[in-house]
Write a protein that holds these residues in place. Structure first.
Motif, PDB file in Angstrom:
ATOM      1  N   THR A   1       0.819  -1.226   0.000  1.00 26.08           N
ATOM      2  CA  THR A   1       0.000   0.000   0.000  1.00 26.08           C
ATOM      3  C   THR A   1       0.847   1.266   0.000  1.00 26.08           C
ATOM      4  O   THR A   1       0.484   2.263   0.606  1.00 26.08           O
ATOM      5  CB  THR A   1      -1.014   0.061   1.179  1.00 26.08           C
ATOM      6  N   SER A   2       1.937   1.235  -0.739  1.00 23.57           N
ATOM      7  CA  SER A   2       2.722   2.464  -0.894  1.00 23.57           C
ATOM      8  C   SER A   2       3.227   2.560  -2.325  1.00 23.57           C
ATOM      9  O   SER A   2       4.042   1.733  -2.760  1.00 23.57           O
ATOM     10  CB  SER A   2       3.910   2.456   0.064  1.00 23.57           C
ATOM     11  N   SER A   3       2.704   3.570  -3.070  1.00 21.49           N
ATOM     12  CA  SER A   3       3.179   3.671  -4.453  1.00 21.49           C
ATOM     13  C   SER A   3       4.591   4.233  -4.497  1.00 21.49           C
ATOM     14  O   SER A   3       5.356   3.899  -5.393  1.00 21.49           O
ATOM     15  CB  SER A   3       2.223   4.447  -5.353  1.00 21.49           C
TER      16      SER A   3
ATOM     17  N   MET B   1      -2.580   9.793  -8.610  1.00 21.12           N
ATOM     18  CA  MET B   1      -3.203   8.796  -7.729  1.00 21.12           C
ATOM     19  C   MET B   1      -4.648   8.580  -8.168  1.00 21.12           C
ATOM     20  O   MET B   1      -5.583   9.095  -7.547  1.00 21.12           O
ATOM     21  CB  MET B   1      -3.205   9.301  -6.284  1.00 21.12           C
TER      22      MET B   1
ATOM     23  N   THR C   1      -6.638   6.586  -5.550  1.00 20.99           N
ATOM     24  CA  THR C   1      -6.966   7.399  -4.380  1.00 20.99           C
ATOM     25  C   THR C   1      -8.138   8.326  -4.696  1.00 20.99           C
ATOM     26  O   THR C   1      -9.061   8.493  -3.885  1.00 20.99           O
ATOM     27  CB  THR C   1      -5.721   8.228  -3.974  1.00 20.99           C
TER      28      THR C   1
ATOM     29  N   GLY D   1       2.526   9.101  -1.413  1.00 24.14           N
ATOM     30  CA  GLY D   1       2.372   7.699  -1.817  1.00 24.14           C
ATOM     31  C   GLY D   1       2.736   6.750  -0.697  1.00 24.14           C
ATOM     32  O   GLY D   1       3.573   5.866  -0.861  1.00 24.14           O
ATOM     33  N   VAL D   2       2.114   6.939   0.446  1.00 22.01           N
ATOM     34  CA  VAL D   2       2.419   6.085   1.605  1.00 22.01           C
ATOM     35  C   VAL D   2       1.116   5.477   2.140  1.00 22.01           C
ATOM     36  O   VAL D   2       0.033   5.996   1.851  1.00 22.01           O
ATOM     37  CB  VAL D   2       3.108   6.883   2.730  1.00 22.01           C
TER      38      VAL D   2
ATOM     39  N   ALA E   1      -2.482   7.391   3.387  1.00 24.19           N
ATOM     40  CA  ALA E   1      -2.485   8.846   3.173  1.00 24.19           C
ATOM     41  C   ALA E   1      -3.826   9.318   2.604  1.00 24.19           C
ATOM     42  O   ALA E   1      -4.305  10.408   2.928  1.00 24.19           O
ATOM     43  CB  ALA E   1      -1.352   9.239   2.251  1.00 24.19           C
ATOM     44  N   GLY E   2      -4.450   8.492   1.763  1.00 25.07           N
ATOM     45  CA  GLY E   2      -5.717   8.875   1.144  1.00 25.07           C
ATOM     46  C   GLY E   2      -6.825   9.070   2.167  1.00 25.07           C
ATOM     47  O   GLY E   2      -7.714   9.910   1.982  1.00 25.07           O
TER      48      GLY E   2
ATOM     49  N   ASP F   1      -7.071   0.570   0.587  1.00 26.50           N
ATOM     50  CA  ASP F   1      -5.766   1.112   0.202  1.00 26.50           C
ATOM     51  C   ASP F   1      -5.038   0.162  -0.758  1.00 26.50           C
ATOM     52  O   ASP F   1      -4.336   0.592  -1.672  1.00 26.50           O
ATOM     53  CB  ASP F   1      -4.939   1.331   1.487  1.00 26.50           C
TER      54      ASP F   1
ATOM     55  N   ARG G   1      -6.487   0.726  -4.244  1.00 25.83           N
ATOM     56  CA  ARG G   1      -6.216   2.034  -4.857  1.00 25.83           C
ATOM     57  C   ARG G   1      -4.730   2.214  -5.144  1.00 25.83           C
ATOM     58  O   ARG G   1      -4.357   2.833  -6.149  1.00 25.83           O
ATOM     59  CB  ARG G   1      -6.777   3.181  -3.999  1.00 25.83           C
ATOM     60  N   THR G   2      -3.862   1.643  -4.299  1.00 24.57           N
ATOM     61  CA  THR G   2      -2.426   1.789  -4.566  1.00 24.57           C
ATOM     62  C   THR G   2      -2.031   1.001  -5.818  1.00 24.57           C
ATOM     63  O   THR G   2      -1.230   1.476  -6.627  1.00 24.57           O
ATOM     64  CB  THR G   2      -1.597   1.320  -3.350  1.00 24.57           C
TER      65      THR G   2
ATOM     66  N   ASN H   1      -2.979   3.088  -8.604  1.00 22.11           N
ATOM     67  CA  ASN H   1      -2.081   4.242  -8.713  1.00 22.11           C
ATOM     68  C   ASN H   1      -0.821   3.902  -9.513  1.00 22.11           C
ATOM     69  O   ASN H   1      -0.431   4.641 -10.413  1.00 22.11           O
ATOM     70  CB  ASN H   1      -1.663   4.736  -7.311  1.00 22.11           C
TER      71      ASN H   1
HETATM   72  N1  ASP Z   1      -1.474   4.320  -0.295  1.00 17.43           N
HETATM   73  C1  ASP Z   1      -1.682   5.113  -1.478  1.00 17.43           C
HETATM   74  C2  ASP Z   1      -0.435   5.104  -2.319  1.00 17.43           C
HETATM   75  O1  ASP Z   1       0.640   4.933  -1.816  1.00 17.43           O
HETATM   76  C3  ASP Z   1      -2.089   6.507  -1.170  1.00 17.43           C
HETATM   77  C4  ASP Z   1      -3.433   6.462  -0.503  1.00 17.43           C
HETATM   78  O2  ASP Z   1      -3.504   6.241   0.705  1.00 17.43           O
HETATM   79  O3  ASP Z   1      -4.441   6.638  -1.219  1.00 17.43           O
HETATM   80  O4  ASP Z   1      -0.516   5.281  -3.514  1.00 17.43           O
END
Ligand code: ASP
Length: 432
Positions: free
Chosen positions: A275-277, A311, A314, A354-355, A358-359, A388, A391-392, A395
């Motif tokens: 879950t971190s892009s 994103m 996100t 991208g952590v 965060a969204g 997450d 969505r990641t 992304n």
């Molecule tokens: N975790 C997502 C990412 O790293 C960001 C988010 O929390 O939407 O792309």
């Protein structure tokens, strides 16, 4: 008992598998183990296994700053046509903004059709504080670093991108006296790429540990009450990936979309589980260059930029979540509010780091913009990890799709490599 020979055989066939197959197997086995641990009340074991995943994530994060800096400097010095850099930048930003707005629209449509919030009672949710939107001008002014070493230490990607671009430009302009610096960066780049390859070869174990932990923590029960939100987002991500990215790759770039999706499977799974892009960036860069034949002069710029500002997953999540909250609280939204959601979710997704998670923080900004109660964030928070993951993965797929499209339009893609089946394998560590 398995004999020694059988064990050696299993290890040999495991190591000869392509990396994406190893990662996919790890994902399935980890999910099964996690669910079993959850059902038997052994969540603590899942939490212990997570340490392996944390170690893997730290190792890929360790690569981000040197990888972005060195590969972007080399990308710059390998471009003879300076105007191309400006063109690539403009195209990337247009693509990123356009697809993001599209993604939220899909999120809003699915939220309207599937009604994820109908029947949910939010009365007991805890109150939340809204997040203040950072002033846009600060983001712009902040791109030029006061101190590039501090930018690297803080992992400020936009500042690192800026410094790498002007640094590479200066090497080009300095000409002959800068040749030793250029050679040094070329050689450093080879070392960092090797290091990246070594770290990525541990992806199956990291993925296994992380998915075991998620499945072990959430189990099946927790997913059911908010199942429609999860379903709406996952469906939206699949539609966006297949229709928008697949369509653009096929129609605009005139490349085989199936190959595109095969080529990005490693970063997709790593993004899904980590879950971190930003954390996945080294994997995305390696896959796009090695599996899809994109030239470094494009990918070294578009991918770090995309991991920072693009994103789509996100943004879509914010659309679905906003409708969920509106429906759960019985708030009617008008056309104007829909447009406001599209605008704020686009800006919020650009500002989202991208952590992990965060969204969710930025969701409060979107809810506030249309006057929706922030208590909804607390309910969504309970299942945020599951959302997450999807969505990641979307992304990073968006960053890769943009990179392929731009590389094609700039004639910077090796189409033979693109059409050749998968190459990524674990590095031959015996050579080390
Ligand atoms: N975790 C997502 C990412 O790293 C960001 C988010 O929390 O939407 O792309």
């Amino acid at each position: 008992m398995t004999s020694r020979r059988e064990t050696t055989g299993i290890i040999a066939s495991w190591t000869s598998l392509l990396l994406w197959k190893q990662i996919a197997i790890a994902l399935v086995l980890g999910a099964m183990l996690g669910i079993a641990l959850n059902m038997t009340g052994n969540e603590a074991i899942a939490a212990t296994i997570k340490h392996v995943g944390t170690l893997f994530i730290s190792a890929i994060k360790m690569l981000i700053v040197p990888l972005i800096f060195v590969s972007l400097v080399c990308g710059m010095t390998s471009v003879s046509d300076m105007a191309r850099i400006g063109r690539v930048g403009v195209k990337a930003i247009l693509f990123y903004l356009g697809t993001t707005a599209f993604a939220i629209t899909i999120g809003l449509l699915l939220g309207t059709i599937l009604q994820p919030g109908a029947g949910t009672d939010l009365a007991t949710a805890a109150a939340m504080e809204a997040k203040e939107a950072p002033p846009f001008i600060n983001t712009l002014l902040g791109i030029v670093p006061n101190n590039p070493v501090a930018a690297a230490a803080d992992g400020n990607v936009l500042q690192i991108i800026f410094f790498a671009i002007v640094f590479g430009l200066a090497i080009n302009l300095a000409g002959k006296p800068a040749q030793p610096v250029r050679d040094f960066f070329e050689s450093l780049n080879a070392v960092i790429l090797k290091l990246t390859e070594i770290v990525i070869s541990f992806a199956p174990y990291g993925v296994f540990a992380l998915i075991t932990w998620v499945a072990g923590t959430y189990g099946l029960d927790l997913l059911l009450p908010l199942g429609t939100v999860i379903f709406a987002l996952y469906l939206g991500c699949v539609i966006h990936a297949l229709v928008v990215y697949g369509g653009l790759v096929a129609v605009v770039a005139r490349l085989n979309p199936v190959r595109f999706f095969q080529g990005v499977i490693e970063p997709q799974i790593v993004a899904f589980t980590s879950t971190s892009s930003s954390g996945t960036l080294p994997v995305t860069m390696t896959a796009v260059e090695r599996n899809l034949g994109v030239d470094r002069s494009v990918s070294s710029f578009t991918l770090p930029l995309g991991a920072t500002i693009n994103m789509d997953g996100t943004a879509m999540y914010q659309g679905v979540a906003a409708l969920f909250v509106a429906q759960a609280f019985g708030v009617e939204l008008g056309m104007q509010q829909y447009v406001t959601i599209i605008l704020t979710a686009t800006l919020a997704s650009i500002g989202t780091a991208g952590v992990p998670g965060a969204g969710l923080v930025m969701l409060s900004l979107v809810l506030t913009s249309v006057g929706l109660p922030l208590e909804g964030v607390a309910i969504i928070a309970g299942i945020d990890r599951i959302l997450d993951m999807a969505r990641t993965a979307l992304n990073v797929t968006g960053d890769a799709a943009c990179t392929v499209l731009i590389a094609k339009s700039e004639d910077q893609i090796d189409t033979t490599a693109y059409d050749t089946p998968h190459v990524m394998k674990s590095p031959e560590l015996k050579d080390v």
